[in-house]
Scaffold this motif. Sequence first.
Motif, PDB file in Angstrom:
ATOM      1  N   ILE A   6       0.840  -1.242  -0.014  1.00  0.00           N
ATOM      2  CA  ILE A   6      -0.124  -0.027  -0.118  1.00  0.00           C
ATOM      3  C   ILE A   6       0.832   1.409   0.035  1.00  0.00           C
ATOM      4  O   ILE A   6       0.709   2.279  -0.737  1.00  0.00           O
ATOM      5  N   GLY A   7       2.045   1.342   0.538  1.00  0.00           N
ATOM      6  CA  GLY A   7       2.884   2.280   0.742  1.00  0.00           C
ATOM      7  C   GLY A   7       3.555   2.604  -0.651  1.00  0.00           C
ATOM      8  O   GLY A   7       3.731   3.826  -0.930  1.00  0.00           O
ATOM      9  N   ASN A   8       4.031   1.597  -1.162  1.00  0.00           N
ATOM     10  CA  ASN A   8       4.548   1.716  -2.716  1.00  0.00           C
ATOM     11  C   ASN A   8       3.352   2.065  -3.625  1.00  0.00           C
ATOM     12  O   ASN A   8       3.704   2.978  -4.584  1.00  0.00           O
ATOM     13  N   LEU A   9       2.249   1.558  -3.415  1.00  0.00           N
ATOM     14  CA  LEU A   9       1.113   2.180  -4.339  1.00  0.00           C
ATOM     15  C   LEU A   9       1.084   3.241  -4.047  1.00  0.00           C
ATOM     16  O   LEU A   9       0.672   4.379  -4.893  1.00  0.00           O
ATOM     17  N   GLY A  10       1.047   4.055  -2.822  1.00  0.00           N
ATOM     18  CA  GLY A  10       0.721   5.512  -2.369  1.00  0.00           C
ATOM     19  C   GLY A  10       1.889   6.425  -3.226  1.00  0.00           C
ATOM     20  O   GLY A  10       1.668   7.589  -3.542  1.00  0.00           O
ATOM     21  N   LEU A  13       1.435   6.748  -6.870  1.00  0.00           N
ATOM     22  CA  LEU A  13       0.076   7.817  -6.792  1.00  0.00           C
ATOM     23  C   LEU A  13       0.545   9.175  -6.468  1.00  0.00           C
ATOM     24  O   LEU A  13       0.428   9.957  -7.344  1.00  0.00           O
ATOM     25  N   ALA A  14       1.445   9.047  -5.641  1.00  0.00           N
ATOM     26  CA  ALA A  14       1.794  10.701  -5.072  1.00  0.00           C
ATOM     27  C   ALA A  14       2.418  11.187  -6.401  1.00  0.00           C
ATOM     28  O   ALA A  14       2.466  12.445  -6.617  1.00  0.00           O
ATOM     29  N   LEU A  78      -7.016   8.913 -11.975  1.00  0.00           N
ATOM     30  CA  LEU A  78      -6.473   9.153 -10.770  1.00  0.00           C
ATOM     31  C   LEU A  78      -7.492   9.557  -9.412  1.00  0.00           C
ATOM     32  O   LEU A  78      -7.009   8.935  -8.624  1.00  0.00           O
ATOM     33  N   PHE A  79      -8.656   9.908  -9.779  1.00  0.00           N
ATOM     34  CA  PHE A  79      -9.664  10.272  -8.788  1.00  0.00           C
ATOM     35  C   PHE A  79     -10.046   8.790  -8.079  1.00  0.00           C
ATOM     36  O   PHE A  79      -9.978   8.760  -6.902  1.00  0.00           O
ATOM     37  N   PHE A  85      -6.641   4.488  -2.583  1.00  0.00           N
ATOM     38  CA  PHE A  85      -5.339   4.402  -1.836  1.00  0.00           C
ATOM     39  C   PHE A  85      -6.029   4.720  -0.205  1.00  0.00           C
ATOM     40  O   PHE A  85      -5.397   4.215   0.998  1.00  0.00           O
ATOM     41  N   ARG A  86      -6.821   5.809  -0.182  1.00  0.00           N
ATOM     42  CA  ARG A  86      -7.093   6.516   1.155  1.00  0.00           C
ATOM     43  C   ARG A  86      -8.010   5.584   2.097  1.00  0.00           C
ATOM     44  O   ARG A  86      -7.884   5.157   3.133  1.00  0.00           O
ATOM     45  N   ARG A  87      -8.856   4.654   1.373  1.00  0.00           N
ATOM     46  CA  ARG A  87      -9.539   3.487   1.816  1.00  0.00           C
ATOM     47  C   ARG A  87      -8.645   2.359   2.386  1.00  0.00           C
ATOM     48  O   ARG A  87      -8.854   1.808   3.539  1.00  0.00           O
TER      49      ARG A  87
END
Length: 99
Positions: A6-10, A13-14, A78-79, A85-87
């Motif tokens: 999840i961190g790498n996904l984030g 995304l960033a 992206l939305f 990601f937030r979920r």
Amino acid sequence: MERCEIGNLGLSLAEDLFAEAKKYHVKSNKHEILCYESAGVRGMSDELLTGDSCRYDLIESTLLSDWGSPLADEIPDLFERVKLFRRLYQGYKLPETGE
């Protein structure tokens, strides 16, 4: 999904949010919304990757807010990634301790 995934996904995304922000004028609302969202996602990702407590409390997503909703309509992929990601992040966020 594991914390690191999840961190790498984030982080990915960033980077994508920041790349999208660069398409707009630096003083535009769209640029500001995307940069702000990118910073928030990066902060949450850093917590996940370092093993810190997930207590990131920046305001709710700017992209998911009324202010960002017109932009979300322009960048639906992206939305959706931000929402996902937030979920996922919320699943690791610890409940408030009242301290």
